[in-house]
Design a protein around this motif. Structure first.
Motif, short mmCIF file in Angstrom:
data_model
loop_
_atom_site.label_atom_id
_atom_site.label_comp_id
_atom_site.label_asym_id
_atom_site.label_seq_id
_atom_site.Cartn_x
_atom_site.Cartn_y
_atom_site.Cartn_z
N GLY A 66 0.80 -1.21 0.00
CA GLY A 66 0.00 0.00 0.00
C GLY A 66 0.84 1.26 0.00
O GLY A 66 0.41 2.32 -0.48
N LEU A 67 2.07 1.16 0.52
CA LEU A 67 2.97 2.33 0.53
C LEU A 67 3.34 2.77 -0.88
O LEU A 67 3.66 3.93 -1.10
N LEU A 68 3.33 1.83 -1.85
CA LEU A 68 3.67 2.20 -3.22
C LEU A 68 2.67 3.21 -3.79
O LEU A 68 3.00 3.98 -4.68
N THR A 69 1.45 3.18 -3.28
CA THR A 69 0.47 4.20 -3.66
C THR A 69 0.48 5.38 -2.69
O THR A 69 0.24 6.52 -3.08
N THR A 70 0.82 5.11 -1.42
CA THR A 70 0.78 6.16 -0.40
C THR A 70 1.95 7.12 -0.51
O THR A 70 1.80 8.32 -0.26
N VAL A 71 3.13 6.62 -0.88
CA VAL A 71 4.33 7.48 -0.95
C VAL A 71 4.12 8.69 -1.87
O VAL A 71 4.46 9.81 -1.49
N PRO A 72 3.58 8.52 -3.08
CA PRO A 72 3.33 9.72 -3.89
C PRO A 72 2.38 10.71 -3.22
O PRO A 72 2.56 11.93 -3.33
N LEU A 73 1.39 10.21 -2.48
CA LEU A 73 0.47 11.11 -1.79
C LEU A 73 1.18 11.89 -0.70
O LEU A 73 0.91 13.07 -0.47
N LEU A 74 2.12 11.25 -0.01
CA LEU A 74 2.91 11.95 1.00
C LEU A 74 3.76 13.04 0.35
O LEU A 74 3.96 14.11 0.93
N CYS A 75 4.26 12.77 -0.85
CA CYS A 75 5.00 13.80 -1.59
C CYS A 75 4.08 14.98 -1.91
O CYS A 75 4.50 16.14 -1.81
#
Length: 466
Positions: A66-75
């Protein structure tokens, strides 16, 4: 007479040539905006159809995946306030071009056979997409006057096209070429290169944006405004739902017996169905004095689609995905348009945009990872989907609030924030400021005169202080 006639013909010819140049320039700009918008989601959406292969190869849990989708959102959260400053310093068009090159590099980095490269490339992708998310709407406001509603629709439609293409073509392309999942992800570097080529001619304003661009927001005002929180809440719930669906819909369907190829195509179908609605919603909203019917109807369809997938994920999957797609497309369209509609002036629009993107994506970042964690904890998709249904149900009353005809703006004294109701007036977009107005005479020389009009319209109170 002969000379007069010749001169007149020459003038008509000159006007015709200028019109052709203007049309060509418009089409070139529109094409550039569309191709950039198309590239803002595939690097994220192409991961979902390959989740099973990624987990099998790397051993990542559902939470880590799920982090693979979440990391861009954190950016998006961390850099949404930085991108406008870069745009003002180097020019929005030039900064977007650099972002596209960074996107290309991030996609290719994920080819390296290491988990660190996978997440490192995803971080670069997130940084690059942040630039497009923030600066492309600024370019639309700056370049397109009365066509801002249409261009916003084109922008949201491009996002839907890119998402649909990535979701629906990733697995078929892998089967056709026989490539591994890493090389399959790298294929999406090709449209990024095409976007760079089409965007290069846009470098006609290297000096940056006007003083009222998004980056000049005095965001503290928006954070104290109930309307600001309403717009942010609507955008946050929309983004959370969108990215959770992108991350997990194929996995949800495959866990209920559907093959991976069809699961990816279902995500693509949902986005394809939503394309015309993501284009139409901003246009319809711009032509309506109140938008409650838009801000509630599409979230309601989202809720119906999610409930259907929860209760009948096997037999009714196609129907629920179609309903879900219509709801997503329309909600995306109105979500991006609300910032323009609810702003009384340039400063208000800037504050709303900064607040909604920063706080909105912060909330959205929790969606994919918490959904994956709930799936790991319970062993099924029932609780994660019911939780998502509850959040979408909350979005409906929020939609009733933000759909009312009122605006956020600044007064002349100490930057106090007020809300004022808007009487139905012809809607147009200021060609210079690129922001929504409602048929009243404006003054670009003084914030005070703008604010005074926000406080009092024809001798009536502006509304309640926030």
């Amino acid at each position: 007479m002969l000379n007069d006639t010749t001169g007149s013909a020459g003038n008509h010819s000159g006007v015709s040539n200028r019109n052709k140049i203007n049309i060509l320039s418009f089409l070139l700009s529109a094409s550039g905006i569309l191709i950039v918008a198309i590239n803002l989601r595939p690097a994220i959406a192409s991961v979902a159809p390959l989740v099973g292969q990624i987990q099998s190869d790397t051993g990542l849990s559902n939470t880590a995946t799920g982090l693979l989708t979440t990391v861009p959102l954190l950016c998006f959260v961390l850099l949404s306030t930085t991108a406008p400053r870069l745009g003002r310093r180097y020019g929005e068009e030039r900064t977007i071009a650099v972002a596209l090159l960074l996107l290309f590099a991030g996609i290719l980095l994920r080819v390296v056979p290491a988990s660190a490269a996978l997440f490192g490339g995803t971080i670069l992708v997130g940084i690059a997409i942040t630039g497009g998310n923030v600066l492309l709407p600024t370019v639309i406001k700056k370049r397109f006057g009365a066509q801002s509603g249409v261009m916003t629709g084109l922008y949201t439609m491009g996002i839907s096209i890119g998402t649909a293409a990535a979701a629906g073509l990733t697995i078929p392309w892998q089967h056709f070429t026989g490539l591994g999942w890493r090389a399959t992800l790298a294929v999406w570097a090709v449209p990024a290169v095409l976007a760079v080529v089409l965007w290069l001619p846009q470098h006609r304003d290297p000096t940056g944006s006007t003083a009222d661009a998004i980056g000049d927001a005095r965001g503290g005002q928006a954070w104290r405004s109930p309307l600001g929180w309403g717009v942010t809440g609507f955008f946050a719930l929309l983004s959370l739902t969108f990215y959770t669906v992108i991350a997990w819909l194929p996995k949800i369907l495959t866990d209920n017996g559907m093959d991976p190829t069809t699961g990816g195509q279902m995500l693509s179908l949902a986005n394809l169905v939503g394309i015309p609605f993501s284009l139409a919603a901003p246009i319809m909203a711009a032509r309506s004095s109140r938008q409650v019917w838009i801000t509630t109807t599409f979230p309601a369809m989202l809720l119906i689609g999610l409930l259907g997938l929860t209760l009948s994920p096997r037999s009714g999957a196609l129907l629920w995905v179609l309903v879900l797609g219509v709801g997503l497309g329309g909600t995306i369209g109105i979500g991006f348009m609300l910032v323009v509609l609810r702003a009384a002036d340039a400063r208000g629009a800037a504050a709303l945009a900064a607040m909604s993107q920063t706080a909105g994506y912060l909330v959205a970042a929790t969606g994919p990872i918490l959904t994956g964690a709930l799936r790991d904890l319970t062993g099924s998709w029932t609780l994660p989907l019911l939780s998502l249904c509850l959040l979408v149900a909350v979005q409906i009353p929020v939609g009733i609030y933000v759909g009312q005809s009122r605006q956020f703006g600044a007064t002349a004294d100490a930057g106090r924030v007020v809300l004022r109701s808007r009487a139905p007036r012809p809607y147009y977009v200021d060609a210079e400021a690129g922001l929504a107005n409602t048929g009243e005479e404006d003054s670009r020389d003084s914030h005070a005169s703008d604010a005074d009009r926000g406080v009092r319209q024809k001798g009536e109170p502006a509304g309640r202080d926030t």
